[in-house]
Structures are given as structure tokens and as C-alpha cells.
Design a protein around this motif. Structure first.
Motif, PDB file in Angstrom:
ATOM      1  N   SER A 131       5.136 -22.230  19.846  1.00 15.72           N
ATOM      2  CA  SER A 131       4.974 -20.918  19.230  1.00 15.72           C
ATOM      3  C   SER A 131       3.526 -20.471  19.387  1.00 15.72           C
ATOM      4  CB  SER A 131       5.308 -20.987  17.745  1.00 15.72           C
ATOM      5  OG  SER A 131       6.636 -21.374  17.569  1.00 15.72           O
ATOM      6  N   GLU A 132       3.337 -19.155  19.443  1.00 20.18           N
ATOM      7  CA  GLU A 132       1.979 -18.639  19.591  1.00 20.18           C
ATOM      8  C   GLU A 132       1.850 -17.325  18.844  1.00 20.18           C
ATOM      9  OE1 GLU A 132      -1.033 -18.902  23.139  1.00 20.18           O
ATOM     10  OE2 GLU A 132       0.385 -17.298  23.522  1.00 20.18           O
ATOM     11  N   TRP A 133       0.716 -17.161  18.161  1.00 17.78           N
ATOM     12  CA  TRP A 133       0.389 -15.922  17.474  1.00 17.78           C
ATOM     13  C   TRP A 133      -0.914 -15.388  18.030  1.00 17.78           C
ATOM     14  CZ3 TRP A 133       2.643 -20.015  15.051  1.00 17.78           C
ATOM     15  CH2 TRP A 133       3.826 -19.750  14.392  1.00 17.78           C
ATOM     16  N   CYS A 151      -3.998 -12.064  17.588  1.00 18.82           N
ATOM     17  CA  CYS A 151      -4.528 -11.069  16.656  1.00 18.82           C
ATOM     18  C   CYS A 151      -3.953  -9.697  17.000  1.00 18.82           C
ATOM     19  CB  CYS A 151      -6.046 -11.056  16.692  1.00 18.82           C
ATOM     20  SG  CYS A 151      -6.772 -10.481  18.228  1.00 18.82           S
ATOM     21  N   GLY A 152      -3.816  -8.858  15.988  1.00 17.13           N
ATOM     22  CA  GLY A 152      -3.248  -7.536  16.178  1.00 17.13           C
ATOM     23  C   GLY A 152      -4.229  -6.547  16.790  1.00 17.13           C
ATOM     24  N   CYS A 153      -5.524  -6.839  16.749  1.00 12.75           N
ATOM     25  CA  CYS A 153      -6.519  -5.870  17.224  1.00 12.75           C
ATOM     26  C   CYS A 153      -6.660  -5.874  18.747  1.00 12.75           C
ATOM     27  CB  CYS A 153      -7.859  -6.142  16.558  1.00 12.75           C
ATOM     28  SG  CYS A 153      -8.522  -7.791  16.841  1.00 12.75           S
ATOM     29  N   CYS A 154      -6.896  -7.032  19.344  1.00 11.28           N
ATOM     30  CA  CYS A 154      -7.156  -7.069  20.789  1.00 11.28           C
ATOM     31  C   CYS A 154      -6.321  -8.123  21.522  1.00 11.28           C
ATOM     32  CB  CYS A 154      -8.632  -7.318  21.050  1.00 11.28           C
ATOM     33  SG  CYS A 154      -9.226  -8.913  20.432  1.00 11.28           S
ATOM     34  N   GLY A 155      -5.744  -9.064  20.814  1.00 13.61           N
ATOM     35  CA  GLY A 155      -4.933 -10.097  21.436  1.00 13.61           C
ATOM     36  C   GLY A 155      -5.708 -11.236  22.065  1.00 13.61           C
ATOM     37  N   ARG A 156      -7.030 -11.226  21.934  1.00  8.73           N
ATOM     38  CA  ARG A 156      -7.832 -12.284  22.567  1.00  8.73           C
ATOM     39  C   ARG A 156      -7.909 -13.548  21.727  1.00  8.73           C
ATOM     40  NH1 ARG A 156     -12.866  -8.784  23.922  1.00  8.73           N
ATOM     41  NH2 ARG A 156     -13.746 -10.449  22.680  1.00  8.73           N
ATOM     42  N   TRP A 157      -7.770 -13.439  20.413  1.00  8.08           N
ATOM     43  CA  TRP A 157      -7.747 -14.613  19.537  1.00  8.08           C
ATOM     44  C   TRP A 157      -6.306 -15.064  19.416  1.00  8.08           C
ATOM     45  CZ3 TRP A 157     -12.547 -16.087  18.376  1.00  8.08           C
ATOM     46  CH2 TRP A 157     -13.548 -15.130  18.349  1.00  8.08           C
ATOM     47  N   ARG A 158      -6.024 -16.326  19.714  1.00  8.56           N
ATOM     48  CA  ARG A 158      -4.647 -16.825  19.674  1.00  8.56           C
ATOM     49  C   ARG A 158      -4.586 -18.171  18.961  1.00  8.56           C
ATOM     50  NH1 ARG A 158      -0.845 -14.503  23.377  1.00  8.56           N
ATOM     51  NH2 ARG A 158      -1.800 -12.712  24.352  1.00  8.56           N
ATOM     52  N   VAL A 159      -3.461 -18.372  18.267  1.00  8.16           N
ATOM     53  CA  VAL A 159      -3.190 -19.645  17.600  1.00  8.16           C
ATOM     54  C   VAL A 159      -1.867 -20.152  18.142  1.00  8.16           C
ATOM     55  CG1 VAL A 159      -2.670 -20.779  15.423  1.00  8.16           C
ATOM     56  CG2 VAL A 159      -4.439 -19.020  15.503  1.00  8.16           C
ATOM     57  N   SER A 160      -1.867 -21.363  18.686  1.00  9.87           N
ATOM     58  CA  SER A 160      -0.629 -21.969  19.164  1.00  9.87           C
ATOM     59  C   SER A 160      -0.271 -23.130  18.247  1.00  9.87           C
ATOM     60  CB  SER A 160      -0.774 -22.454  20.606  1.00  9.87           C
ATOM     61  OG  SER A 160      -1.762 -23.450  20.690  1.00  9.87           O
ATOM     62  N   VAL A 161       1.016 -23.405  18.161  1.00 14.29           N
ATOM     63  CA  VAL A 161       1.524 -24.495  17.338  1.00 14.29           C
ATOM     64  C   VAL A 161       2.257 -25.451  18.262  1.00 14.29           C
ATOM     65  CG1 VAL A 161       2.958 -25.122  15.383  1.00 14.29           C
ATOM     66  CG2 VAL A 161       1.819 -22.901  15.418  1.00 14.29           C
ATOM     67  N   GLU A 162       1.844 -26.722  18.246  1.00 14.94           N
ATOM     68  CA  GLU A 162       2.454 -27.731  19.104  1.00 14.94           C
ATOM     69  C   GLU A 162       2.849 -28.942  18.266  1.00 14.94           C
ATOM     70  OE1 GLU A 162       0.028 -28.719  22.446  1.00 14.94           O
ATOM     71  OE2 GLU A 162      -0.735 -26.693  22.605  1.00 14.94           O
ATOM     72  N   LEU A 163       3.936 -29.559  18.627  1.00 12.99           N
ATOM     73  CA  LEU A 163       4.378 -30.790  17.977  1.00 12.99           C
ATOM     74  C   LEU A 163       3.894 -31.964  18.824  1.00 12.99           C
ATOM     75  CD1 LEU A 163       6.012 -31.978  15.656  1.00 12.99           C
ATOM     76  CD2 LEU A 163       8.020 -31.861  17.112  1.00 12.99           C
ATOM     77  N   ILE A 164       2.952 -32.740  18.280  1.00 13.22           N
ATOM     78  CA  ILE A 164       2.361 -33.869  18.995  1.00 13.22           C
ATOM     79  C   ILE A 164       2.550 -35.127  18.162  1.00 13.22           C
ATOM     80  CG2 ILE A 164       0.236 -34.831  19.953  1.00 13.22           C
ATOM     81  CD1 ILE A 164      -0.770 -31.956  20.257  1.00 13.22           C
ATOM     82  N   ARG A 185      -0.201 -11.863  14.656  1.00 12.52           N
ATOM     83  CA  ARG A 185       1.163 -11.402  14.945  1.00 12.52           C
ATOM     84  C   ARG A 185       1.765 -12.316  15.996  1.00 12.52           C
ATOM     85  NH1 ARG A 185      -0.220  -9.119  11.087  1.00 12.52           N
ATOM     86  NH2 ARG A 185      -0.597  -6.916  10.787  1.00 12.52           N
ATOM     87  N   GLU A 186       3.084 -12.461  15.978  1.00 18.59           N
ATOM     88  CA  GLU A 186       3.729 -13.305  16.964  1.00 18.59           C
ATOM     89  C   GLU A 186       3.542 -12.725  18.357  1.00 18.59           C
ATOM     90  OE1 GLU A 186       7.884 -15.712  17.603  1.00 18.59           O
ATOM     91  OE2 GLU A 186       7.668 -14.345  15.929  1.00 18.59           O
ATOM     92  N   ALA A 187       3.051 -13.545  19.271  1.00 15.25           N
ATOM     93  CA  ALA A 187       2.805 -13.098  20.653  1.00 15.25           C
ATOM     94  C   ALA A 187       4.135 -13.056  21.391  1.00 15.25           C
ATOM     95  CB  ALA A 187       1.838 -14.049  21.358  1.00 15.25           C
TER      96      ALA A 187
END
Length: 70
Positions: free
Chosen positions: A2-4, A6-19, A67-69
Motif C-alpha cells: 500500500s502507498e499513500w 501527500c495531497g499537495c504535490c505527491g512528492r512525499w510518500r508513505v509505503s507500507v510493507e510486511l517484512i 491520500r491513497e496513491a
């Protein structure tokens, strides 16, 4: 994964991984293609509370700005 973004420019991203049975939240700053593209990993944490603190410390964002990418 999954990846989210930012709503402003989309350059900041947070990914979620199961490790190894645990979730890892990875904060990444992506550079625009006109500057050569690429990404800079700013941190990895294992809980949402730690993610909120990482966002406040390293970015101008909060959890509500993501926001969800697509």
C-alpha cells in the motif's frame, strides 16, 4: 504494498510493507523528473504513532495530509 501520497504535490510518500511478519512504514521524498527523478528514504518505523512523529519531524505534513496513491 500500500502507498499513500501527500495531497499537495505527491512528492512525499508513505509505503507500507510486511517484512518478517511485521508492518514497516517507509517515508520517501521523490524528486521531480526535471531534476533527475529518484527518491530519498527519510525513515522507517513500525507503528502509526511513530509515523506521525516522523512526519512532524522530517516534513511539513501530518497524517491527515496523506491520500491513497492511485
Amino acid at each position: 504494498m500500500s502507498e499513500w501520497a501527500c495531497g499537495c504535490c505527491g512528492r512525499w510518500r508513505v509505503s507500507v510493507e510486511l517484512i518478517r511478519g511485521r508492518y514497516c512504514y517507509r517515508l520517501v521524498h521523490r524528486y521531480p523528473e526535471r531534476f533527475g527523478g529518484g527518491k530519498n528514504v527519510l525513515g522507517e518505523v513500525s507503528s502509526v504513532g511513530e509515523l506521525a512523529r516522523l512526519l512532524r519531524r522530517r516534513t511539513p505534513l501530518d497524517l491527515a495530509d496523506l491520500r491513497e496513491a492511485g
